[in-house]
Write a protein that holds these residues in place. Structure first.
Motif, PDB file in Angstrom:
ATOM      1  N   GLY A 163      -6.134  -3.584  -3.743  1.00 32.97           N
ATOM      2  CA  GLY A 163      -6.351  -2.427  -2.690  1.00 32.97           C
ATOM      3  C   GLY A 163      -5.767  -2.376  -1.460  1.00 32.97           C
ATOM      4  O   GLY A 163      -5.464  -1.463  -0.774  1.00 32.97           O
ATOM      5  N   LEU A 164      -5.369  -3.585  -0.873  1.00 34.63           N
ATOM      6  CA  LEU A 164      -4.485  -3.614   0.230  1.00 34.63           C
ATOM      7  C   LEU A 164      -3.242  -3.013  -0.053  1.00 34.63           C
ATOM      8  O   LEU A 164      -2.543  -2.396   0.504  1.00 34.63           O
ATOM      9  CB  LEU A 164      -4.461  -5.017   0.605  1.00 34.63           C
ATOM     10  CG  LEU A 164      -3.431  -5.345   1.929  1.00 34.63           C
ATOM     11  CD1 LEU A 164      -4.097  -4.773   3.087  1.00 34.63           C
ATOM     12  CD2 LEU A 164      -3.088  -6.940   2.111  1.00 34.63           C
ATOM     13  N   VAL A 165      -2.596  -3.582  -1.087  1.00 30.54           N
ATOM     14  CA  VAL A 165      -1.228  -2.999  -1.380  1.00 30.54           C
ATOM     15  C   VAL A 165      -1.304  -1.361  -1.745  1.00 30.54           C
ATOM     16  O   VAL A 165      -0.384  -0.621  -1.322  1.00 30.54           O
ATOM     17  CB  VAL A 165      -0.622  -3.547  -2.871  1.00 30.54           C
ATOM     18  CG1 VAL A 165       0.353  -2.836  -3.403  1.00 30.54           C
ATOM     19  CG2 VAL A 165      -0.334  -5.108  -2.667  1.00 30.54           C
ATOM     20  N   ILE A 166      -2.465  -0.828  -2.400  1.00 31.03           N
ATOM     21  CA  ILE A 166      -2.615   0.631  -2.586  1.00 31.03           C
ATOM     22  C   ILE A 166      -2.688   1.229  -1.338  1.00 31.03           C
ATOM     23  O   ILE A 166      -2.151   2.237  -0.998  1.00 31.03           O
ATOM     24  CB  ILE A 166      -3.928   0.825  -3.397  1.00 31.03           C
ATOM     25  CG1 ILE A 166      -3.236   0.369  -4.920  1.00 31.03           C
ATOM     26  CG2 ILE A 166      -3.923   2.340  -3.568  1.00 31.03           C
ATOM     27  CD1 ILE A 166      -4.581   0.430  -6.077  1.00 31.03           C
ATOM     28  N   GLY A 167      -3.361   0.594  -0.192  1.00 28.76           N
ATOM     29  CA  GLY A 167      -3.693   1.386   0.777  1.00 28.76           C
ATOM     30  C   GLY A 167      -2.140   1.500   1.625  1.00 28.76           C
ATOM     31  O   GLY A 167      -2.080   2.439   2.520  1.00 28.76           O
ATOM     32  N   ILE A 168      -1.437   0.341   1.669  1.00 28.93           N
ATOM     33  CA  ILE A 168      -0.518   0.295   2.506  1.00 28.93           C
ATOM     34  C   ILE A 168       0.780   1.274   1.806  1.00 28.93           C
ATOM     35  O   ILE A 168       1.399   2.119   2.580  1.00 28.93           O
ATOM     36  CB  ILE A 168       0.133  -1.227   2.329  1.00 28.93           C
ATOM     37  CG1 ILE A 168      -0.510  -1.968   3.453  1.00 28.93           C
ATOM     38  CG2 ILE A 168       1.846  -1.113   2.825  1.00 28.93           C
ATOM     39  CD1 ILE A 168      -0.037  -3.590   3.345  1.00 28.93           C
ATOM     40  N   GLY A 169       0.771   1.345   0.503  1.00 30.15           N
ATOM     41  CA  GLY A 169       1.410   2.361  -0.155  1.00 30.15           C
ATOM     42  C   GLY A 169       1.202   3.915   0.288  1.00 30.15           C
ATOM     43  O   GLY A 169       2.135   4.659   0.448  1.00 30.15           O
TER      44      GLY A 169
END
Length: 73
Positions: free
Chosen positions: A51-57
């Motif tokens: 979720g963190l990686v998707i949010g940053i992306g």
């Protein structure tokens, strides 16, 4: 404002750590034709990281680009 953001991130990180450590039971996860057994804490941690990686992306992709250089308008 920067200090409040840092405190907020620390509080959310602490809450995530508490939730992960309280869920140590083994669970089965079915992905397509595979069945995986893993601790629930690991599954929660991996899900939070995804979720963190998707949010940053998404934040990176939707950021408005500002002109930089001699031709600023």
């Amino acid at each position: 404002m920067k200090r409040a953001k840092t405190i907020g991130i620390l509080i959310l990180s602490a809450l995530l750590l508490i939730i992960v450590l309280q869920n140590t039971q083994t669970v089965e996860l079915e992905i397509l034709f595979m069945t995986l057994s893993m601790p629930r804490a690991f599954l929660l941690f991996v899900t939070a990281c995804i979720g963190l990686v998707i949010g940053i992306g998404i934040a990176t992709l939707t950021r408005k680009k500002t002109p930089s250089g001699p031709d600023k308008q």
